[in-house]
Write a protein that holds these residues in place. Structure first.
Motif, PDB file in Angstrom:
ATOM      1  N   GLU A   1       1.036  -1.028   0.179  1.00 54.92           N
ATOM      2  CA  GLU A   1      -0.025   0.184   0.119  1.00 54.92           C
ATOM      3  C   GLU A   1       0.895   1.426  -0.024  1.00 54.92           C
ATOM      4  OE1 GLU A   1      -3.659   1.917   2.545  1.00 54.92           O
ATOM      5  OE2 GLU A   1      -2.175   0.777   3.758  1.00 54.92           O
ATOM      6  N   ALA A   2       1.937   1.267   0.755  1.00 60.02           N
ATOM      7  CA  ALA A   2       2.716   2.439   0.709  1.00 60.02           C
ATOM      8  C   ALA A   2       3.382   2.412  -0.332  1.00 60.02           C
ATOM      9  CB  ALA A   2       3.657   2.410   2.331  1.00 60.02           C
ATOM     10  N   LEU A   3       4.132   1.496  -0.970  1.00 58.37           N
ATOM     11  CA  LEU A   3       4.774   1.640  -2.327  1.00 58.37           C
ATOM     12  C   LEU A   3       3.917   2.112  -3.393  1.00 58.37           C
ATOM     13  CD1 LEU A   3       6.802  -1.638  -2.486  1.00 58.37           C
ATOM     14  CD2 LEU A   3       7.715   0.857  -2.225  1.00 58.37           C
ATOM     15  N   TYR A   4       2.792   1.580  -3.534  1.00 57.99           N
ATOM     16  CA  TYR A   4       1.875   2.278  -4.736  1.00 57.99           C
ATOM     17  C   TYR A   4       1.396   3.626  -4.359  1.00 57.99           C
ATOM     18  CZ  TYR A   4       1.431  -2.456  -7.146  1.00 57.99           C
ATOM     19  OH  TYR A   4       1.776  -3.369  -8.089  1.00 57.99           O
ATOM     20  N   THR A   5       0.810   3.804  -3.100  1.00 57.69           N
ATOM     21  CA  THR A   5       0.443   5.101  -2.933  1.00 57.69           C
ATOM     22  C   THR A   5       1.545   6.331  -3.242  1.00 57.69           C
ATOM     23  OG1 THR A   5      -0.994   4.408  -1.320  1.00 57.69           O
ATOM     24  CG2 THR A   5      -0.658   6.524  -0.967  1.00 57.69           C
ATOM     25  N   THR A   6       2.742   5.938  -2.554  1.00 54.38           N
ATOM     26  CA  THR A   6       3.745   6.752  -2.808  1.00 54.38           C
ATOM     27  C   THR A   6       3.943   7.071  -4.278  1.00 54.38           C
ATOM     28  OG1 THR A   6       4.597   6.372  -0.767  1.00 54.38           O
ATOM     29  CG2 THR A   6       6.032   7.474  -2.023  1.00 54.38           C
TER      30      THR A   6
ATOM     31  N   ALA B   1      10.664  12.854  -1.081  1.00 52.88           N
ATOM     32  CA  ALA B   1      10.210  13.430   0.098  1.00 52.88           C
ATOM     33  C   ALA B   1       8.805  14.083   0.140  1.00 52.88           C
ATOM     34  CB  ALA B   1      11.279  14.441   0.537  1.00 52.88           C
ATOM     35  N   THR B   2       8.607  15.156  -0.967  1.00 53.02           N
ATOM     36  CA  THR B   2       7.541  15.821  -1.179  1.00 53.02           C
ATOM     37  C   THR B   2       6.256  14.943  -1.441  1.00 53.02           C
ATOM     38  OG1 THR B   2       8.590  17.828  -2.073  1.00 53.02           O
ATOM     39  CG2 THR B   2       6.150  17.453  -2.613  1.00 53.02           C
ATOM     40  N   ALA B   3       6.446  13.712  -2.015  1.00 52.89           N
ATOM     41  CA  ALA B   3       5.358  12.890  -2.176  1.00 52.89           C
ATOM     42  C   ALA B   3       4.981  12.220  -0.896  1.00 52.89           C
ATOM     43  CB  ALA B   3       5.920  11.843  -3.355  1.00 52.89           C
ATOM     44  N   VAL B   4       5.988  11.825  -0.210  1.00 52.74           N
ATOM     45  CA  VAL B   4       5.647  11.083   1.137  1.00 52.74           C
ATOM     46  C   VAL B   4       5.010  12.060   2.003  1.00 52.74           C
ATOM     47  CG1 VAL B   4       6.998  10.214   3.131  1.00 52.74           C
ATOM     48  CG2 VAL B   4       7.616   9.463   1.199  1.00 52.74           C
ATOM     49  N   GLY B   5       5.275  13.481   1.858  1.00 54.44           N
ATOM     50  CA  GLY B   5       4.874  14.556   2.868  1.00 54.44           C
ATOM     51  C   GLY B   5       3.157  14.675   2.324  1.00 54.44           C
ATOM     52  N   LYS B   6       2.798  14.427   1.182  1.00 48.21           N
ATOM     53  CA  LYS B   6       1.405  14.554   0.646  1.00 48.21           C
ATOM     54  C   LYS B   6       0.929  13.143   1.342  1.00 48.21           C
ATOM     55  CE  LYS B   6       2.067  17.743  -3.337  1.00 48.21           C
ATOM     56  NZ  LYS B   6       2.158  17.958  -4.823  1.00 48.21           N
ATOM     57  N   VAL B   7       1.330  12.134   0.979  1.00 47.92           N
ATOM     58  CA  VAL B   7       0.535  11.039   1.452  1.00 47.92           C
ATOM     59  C   VAL B   7       0.583  11.134   3.253  1.00 47.92           C
ATOM     60  CG1 VAL B   7       0.823   8.657   1.530  1.00 47.92           C
ATOM     61  CG2 VAL B   7       1.411   9.621  -0.329  1.00 47.92           C
ATOM     62  N   THR B   8       1.433  11.726   3.769  1.00 49.74           N
ATOM     63  CA  THR B   8       1.186  11.734   5.313  1.00 49.74           C
ATOM     64  C   THR B   8       0.038  12.550   5.642  1.00 49.74           C
ATOM     65  OG1 THR B   8       3.629  11.099   5.572  1.00 49.74           O
ATOM     66  CG2 THR B   8       2.434  12.249   7.223  1.00 49.74           C
ATOM     67  N   THR B   9       0.000  13.660   4.948  1.00 47.79           N
ATOM     68  CA  THR B   9      -1.335  14.653   4.967  1.00 47.79           C
ATOM     69  C   THR B   9      -2.530  14.010   4.753  1.00 47.79           C
ATOM     70  OG1 THR B   9       0.150  16.389   4.806  1.00 47.79           O
ATOM     71  CG2 THR B   9      -1.908  16.759   4.553  1.00 47.79           C
ATOM     72  N   THR B  10      -2.546  13.470   3.423  1.00 45.18           N
ATOM     73  CA  THR B  10      -3.874  13.145   3.113  1.00 45.18           C
ATOM     74  C   THR B  10      -4.303  11.583   3.240  1.00 45.18           C
ATOM     75  OG1 THR B  10      -3.030  12.261   1.039  1.00 45.18           O
ATOM     76  CG2 THR B  10      -3.534  14.635   0.869  1.00 45.18           C
ATOM     77  N   LYS B  11      -3.219  10.901   3.477  1.00 49.37           N
ATOM     78  CA  LYS B  11      -3.619   9.341   4.007  1.00 49.37           C
ATOM     79  C   LYS B  11      -2.767   8.906   5.216  1.00 49.37           C
ATOM     80  CE  LYS B  11      -5.043   8.104  -0.706  1.00 49.37           C
ATOM     81  NZ  LYS B  11      -4.775   7.244  -1.844  1.00 49.37           N
ATOM     82  N   PRO B  12      -2.945   9.548   6.278  1.00 52.83           N
ATOM     83  CA  PRO B  12      -2.020   9.186   7.462  1.00 52.83           C
ATOM     84  C   PRO B  12      -1.989   7.732   7.915  1.00 52.83           C
ATOM     85  CG  PRO B  12      -3.888  10.346   8.092  1.00 52.83           C
ATOM     86  CD  PRO B  12      -4.141  10.472   6.643  1.00 52.83           C
TER      87      PRO B  12
ATOM     88  N   ALA C   1       1.523   3.490   5.633  1.00 55.33           N
ATOM     89  CA  ALA C   1       2.734   3.486   6.638  1.00 55.33           C
ATOM     90  C   ALA C   1       4.029   3.865   5.476  1.00 55.33           C
ATOM     91  CB  ALA C   1       2.968   2.020   7.018  1.00 55.33           C
ATOM     92  N   VAL C   2       4.017   5.267   5.186  1.00 59.26           N
ATOM     93  CA  VAL C   2       5.269   5.532   4.556  1.00 59.26           C
ATOM     94  C   VAL C   2       6.361   5.576   5.064  1.00 59.26           C
ATOM     95  CG1 VAL C   2       3.674   7.104   2.988  1.00 59.26           C
ATOM     96  CG2 VAL C   2       4.321   7.852   4.989  1.00 59.26           C
ATOM     97  N   ASP C   3       6.581   5.356   6.657  1.00 60.39           N
ATOM     98  CA  ASP C   3       7.562   5.340   6.883  1.00 60.39           C
ATOM     99  C   ASP C   3       8.533   4.052   6.586  1.00 60.39           C
ATOM    100  OD1 ASP C   3       5.660   4.042   8.368  1.00 60.39           O
ATOM    101  OD2 ASP C   3       7.073   3.569  10.149  1.00 60.39           O
ATOM    102  N   HIS C   4       7.819   3.196   6.108  1.00 53.40           N
ATOM    103  CA  HIS C   4       8.561   1.812   5.393  1.00 53.40           C
ATOM    104  C   HIS C   4       9.436   2.217   4.330  1.00 53.40           C
ATOM    105  CE1 HIS C   4       5.607  -0.228   7.905  1.00 53.40           C
ATOM    106  NE2 HIS C   4       6.167  -1.283   7.694  1.00 53.40           N
ATOM    107  N   ILE C   5       9.065   3.289   3.649  1.00 52.69           N
ATOM    108  CA  ILE C   5       9.522   3.711   2.309  1.00 52.69           C
ATOM    109  C   ILE C   5      11.247   4.381   2.272  1.00 52.69           C
ATOM    110  CG2 ILE C   5       9.141   4.919   0.152  1.00 52.69           C
ATOM    111  CD1 ILE C   5       7.314   2.622   0.601  1.00 52.69           C
ATOM    112  N   ARG C   6      11.907   3.814   1.523  1.00 52.38           N
ATOM    113  CA  ARG C   6      13.309   4.581   1.065  1.00 52.38           C
ATOM    114  C   ARG C   6      13.234   4.547  -0.594  1.00 52.38           C
ATOM    115  NH1 ARG C   6      14.684  -0.676   2.157  1.00 52.38           N
ATOM    116  NH2 ARG C   6      16.234  -1.627   0.863  1.00 52.38           N
ATOM    117  N   PHE C   7      14.197   5.704  -1.121  1.00 53.10           N
ATOM    118  CA  PHE C   7      14.373   5.963  -2.247  1.00 53.10           C
ATOM    119  C   PHE C   7      15.999   5.674  -2.653  1.00 53.10           C
ATOM    120  CE2 PHE C   7      15.418   9.130  -5.625  1.00 53.10           C
ATOM    121  CZ  PHE C   7      14.724   8.423  -6.899  1.00 53.10           C
TER     122      PHE C   7
END
Length: 207
Positions: A51-56, A115-126, A129-135
């Motif tokens: 879910e985190a990978l696809y959403t990000t 990082a901007t994308a992760v921030g948007k996901v954190t705001t809109t879909k808290p 689990a975007v904390d799992h993600i790295r680039f």
């Protein structure tokens, strides 16, 4: 500018023939990645990672299209699979598997954009689990790969043939993690028709 699709741009790496084992050279590529372990059919972490990978990835795509005017198709899900004993893969002992799931990103995607994308996901879909993600950059080099069509649990004999017959028969040894690329949407595809690239990085046996 047309929409970039990695499966179309790199057909030799994202395609193949059943029963045919190709030796390919993999360039350095960029991915969103996340790690975990255990049976992907039952692991809650696995579901959270996907879910985190696809959403990000979709958030990154939106930024590329809006800010850069460079649209792209979100790449297929890919997975690196590893364990202390590679026999767990042919035996399908999934509870012993470790994995890194990942989705390709175009070369113009930067860490700041992610990082901007992760921030948007954190705001809109808290809850995601975007904390799992790295680039990260990922370099595989030389690999042997084939196309498997059918259920994931029918991959064992193909993987065994690749490791026991094909790779040593070409004077090579396995080097790096088993890599799978899921060309089909498992939610919408009959298991008998699932298309999966099976890839194993290799090096010369003399190295």
């Amino acid at each position: 500018m047309g929409t970039i699709d990695v499966k179309r741009e790199l057909r030799g790496l994202y395609g193949g023939k059943v029963g045919w084992f190709d030796v390919v050279e993999i360039p350095t590529m960029h991915f969103l990645m996340a790690d975990g372990s255990g049976d992907p059919n039952t692991s809650e972490d696995y579901r959270a990672v996907l879910e985190a990978l696809y959403t990000t990835s979709y958030a990154v795509r939106a930024i590329c299209k809006t800010d850069l005017g460079r649209p792209h198709t979100v790449g297929p899900l890919e997975g690196l699979w590893y364990a202390d004993d590679l026999g767990v893969f042919t035996a399908r002992a999934k509870e012993a598997w470790r994995w890194t799931m990942m989705i390709w990103q175009p070369e113009w995607v930067t860490a700041d954009m992610v990082a901007t994308a992760v921030g948007k996901v954190t705001t809109t879909k808290p809850a995601v689990a975007v904390d799992h993600i790295r680039f990260e950059e990922f370099s595989e080099g030389t690999a042997v790969q084939t196309l498997h069509v059918g259920p994931y649990d029918a991959e064992g004999p193909v993987i065994a043939r690749m490791h026991d017959e094909i790779i040593p028969g070409r004077g090579m040894v396995a080097s790096g993690h088993h890599h799978e690329i899921y060309l089909s949407d498992a939610r919408r595809t009959d298991p008998a028709r699932l298309r999966t690239i099976l890839r194993q990085p290799v090096r010369s046996a003399g190295e």
